[in-house]
Design a protein around this motif. Structure first.
Motif, PDB file in Angstrom:
ATOM      1  N   GLU A  64      57.662  66.348 -71.825  1.00 21.72           N
ATOM      2  CA  GLU A  64      58.760  66.730 -71.187  1.00 21.72           C
ATOM      3  C   GLU A  64      58.323  66.908 -69.595  1.00 21.72           C
ATOM      4  O   GLU A  64      57.368  67.863 -69.556  1.00 21.72           O
ATOM      5  CB  GLU A  64      59.554  67.780 -71.619  1.00 21.72           C
ATOM      6  N   ILE A  65      58.598  66.061 -68.760  1.00 19.56           N
ATOM      7  CA  ILE A  65      58.361  66.594 -67.400  1.00 19.56           C
ATOM      8  C   ILE A  65      59.486  66.590 -66.576  1.00 19.56           C
ATOM      9  O   ILE A  65      60.388  65.758 -66.656  1.00 19.56           O
ATOM     10  CB  ILE A  65      57.525  65.464 -66.678  1.00 19.56           C
ATOM     11  N   ALA A  66      59.560  67.395 -65.423  1.00 14.79           N
ATOM     12  CA  ALA A  66      60.290  67.246 -64.296  1.00 14.79           C
ATOM     13  C   ALA A  66      59.545  67.268 -62.926  1.00 14.79           C
ATOM     14  O   ALA A  66      58.595  68.100 -62.932  1.00 14.79           O
ATOM     15  CB  ALA A  66      61.281  68.561 -64.222  1.00 14.79           C
ATOM     16  N   GLY A  67      59.869  66.447 -62.011  1.00 16.14           N
ATOM     17  CA  GLY A  67      59.123  66.353 -60.697  1.00 16.14           C
ATOM     18  C   GLY A  67      59.714  65.270 -59.841  1.00 16.14           C
ATOM     19  O   GLY A  67      61.069  65.161 -59.915  1.00 16.14           O
ATOM     20  N   ARG A  68      58.996  64.671 -59.014  1.00 15.71           N
ATOM     21  CA  ARG A  68      59.352  63.767 -57.958  1.00 15.71           C
ATOM     22  C   ARG A  68      58.688  62.269 -58.104  1.00 15.71           C
ATOM     23  O   ARG A  68      57.366  62.389 -58.202  1.00 15.71           O
ATOM     24  CB  ARG A  68      59.440  64.432 -56.673  1.00 15.71           C
ATOM     25  N   GLY A  77      62.232  63.642 -67.421  1.00 14.72           N
ATOM     26  CA  GLY A  77      61.991  62.653 -68.415  1.00 14.72           C
ATOM     27  C   GLY A  77      61.138  62.892 -69.580  1.00 14.72           C
ATOM     28  O   GLY A  77      60.675  63.959 -69.468  1.00 14.72           O
ATOM     29  N   LEU A  78      61.154  62.082 -70.570  1.00 17.38           N
ATOM     30  CA  LEU A  78      60.558  62.016 -71.854  1.00 17.38           C
ATOM     31  C   LEU A  78      59.350  61.192 -71.874  1.00 17.38           C
ATOM     32  O   LEU A  78      59.775  59.852 -71.433  1.00 17.38           O
ATOM     33  CB  LEU A  78      61.472  61.594 -73.029  1.00 17.38           C
ATOM     34  N   LEU A  96      63.619  58.267 -67.751  1.00 18.80           N
ATOM     35  CA  LEU A  96      63.660  59.289 -66.686  1.00 18.80           C
ATOM     36  C   LEU A  96      65.343  59.189 -66.373  1.00 18.80           C
ATOM     37  O   LEU A  96      65.780  58.188 -66.445  1.00 18.80           O
ATOM     38  CB  LEU A  96      62.765  58.670 -65.554  1.00 18.80           C
ATOM     39  N   PHE A  97      65.627  60.416 -65.838  1.00 15.97           N
ATOM     40  CA  PHE A  97      66.968  60.598 -65.500  1.00 15.97           C
ATOM     41  C   PHE A  97      67.022  61.446 -64.244  1.00 15.97           C
ATOM     42  O   PHE A  97      66.195  62.413 -64.009  1.00 15.97           O
ATOM     43  CB  PHE A  97      67.613  61.486 -66.757  1.00 15.97           C
ATOM     44  N   GLU A  98      67.852  60.871 -63.345  1.00 18.34           N
ATOM     45  CA  GLU A  98      67.789  61.670 -61.953  1.00 18.34           C
ATOM     46  C   GLU A  98      68.525  62.856 -62.086  1.00 18.34           C
ATOM     47  O   GLU A  98      69.640  62.963 -62.922  1.00 18.34           O
ATOM     48  CB  GLU A  98      68.390  60.834 -60.857  1.00 18.34           C
TER      49      GLU A  98
END
Length: 319
Positions: A64-68, A77-78, A96-98
């Motif tokens: 699991e990640i969150a970033g830019r 995203g997964l 990925l999901f915005e």
């Protein structure tokens, strides 16, 4: 880049901070600058190589990640192949999901696996109907806290939370559960029926295994459903036998979230959009647990396995 690498399988002690080259995106993949990495219970199985998908060494764990992205979009995203415990990760744009305004990185991380898991369990596995009773084991965890709220949102008649401490049970009640049961109850069957005001229960969401699964199955009403999505106890249940399922008109199903991407109709995308909207409106509250520096991933796993955590755990790649 800084990352956590595993070079031998084992417990939390195998999570080693290191420096690695930036990942090279494969065909169709994009590079994400990771701000936060999510810690999921499945990661502890991945470190032991006891997960459903076998692991290959050396590896960077984390799904699991969150970033830019390079063009500045905030995304969550997964990662189907791992690699999340790092400052950069290669990701498939389809997973990925915005992240919309009004939703933090940490809240988005709580939704992408654990929120989607709760949604799929309730909507696809047990197909919960309004008015039914729903038992949520590990109700203070990442999946559990969201499952309690989503079950109420979907119209459950009675939600019964199971958790290991008074503090965790109070949290579940604050999130909308109608009753709370101690996970150490000597007879889980009797405890669940009592919490449901003397009636057998319709639905159980279970990630414990062993005795808890066996006794939860015995608490089900005719045509009751248990959805199994983890085995935190590392113990196999014994009572899930075909004659027993037929005798009591019981359904037991399993769920592994990557399979949800194979369903027609963008099921996971629809779940994420619904949950993002609920969070932005204040109708769904991801419970955010501790954030650890990336280098302290080992401590995060120790705390998670010791059942001393509440809500969504994250790793901060900037710390």
């Amino acid at each position: 880049m800084r990352a956590i690498q595993i070079t031998e399988f084992g417990g939390p002690e195998v999570l080693t901070p290191t420096e690695l080259p930036d990942p090279e995106p494969g065909p169709g993949e994009i590079l994400v600058d990771v701000a936060r990495s999510g810690v999921n219970y499945a990661d502890t199985h991945q470190a032991e190589n006891t997960y459903l998908a076998p692991s290959t060494l050396p590896m960077v764990p984390g799904a699991e990640i969150a970033g830019r992205t390079a063009d500045g979009r905030r995304v969550v995203g997964l990662l189907t192949g791992g690699g999340g415990y790092a400052e950069k990760a290669s990701a498939d744009p389809n997973t990925l999901f915005e992240i919309p305004e009004g939703v933090s990185d940490e809240a988005a991380l709580a939704l992408v696996v654990q929120g989607a898991t709760a949604w799929v369990l309730l909507r696809k596995n047990v197909r919960m109907e309004p008015g039914e009773s729903v038992v949520v084991h590990a109700a203070a965890g990442g999946v559990g806290t969201l499952a309690v709220q989503l079950a109420k949102h979907f119209g459950a008649g009675r939600v019964i939370a199971v958790a290991s401490s008074e503090e965790k049970r109070k949290l579940a009640l604050d999130l909308g559960a109608d009753a709370a049961v101690d996970s150490a109850a000597p007879d889980m069957t009797a405890a669940l029926i009592e919490a449901n005001e003397g009636r057998r229960v319709d639905v159980v969401l279970d990630m414990v295994g062993g005795r808890v699964t066996d006794e939860s199955v015995r608490a089900l009403a005719p045509f009751g459903r248990l959805a199994f999505y983890g085995m935190a106890s590392r113990e196999q249940p014994k009572s899930v036998q075909l004659p027993n399922l037929m005798r009591f008109s019981t359904t037991v199903s399993g769920m592994w979230l990557p399979h949800a991407w194979l369903l027609p109709g963008d099921v996971v995308g629809g779940a994420m959009r619904e949950m993002f909207a609920l969070v932005a409106e204040g109708r769904l509250r991801p419970v955010l647990g501790q954030s650890y520096p990336l280098s302290e991933a080992r401590r995060a796993h120790e705390d998670l396995r010791g059942r001393g955590t509440v809500g969504k755990l994250t790793l901060d790649t900037s710390a």
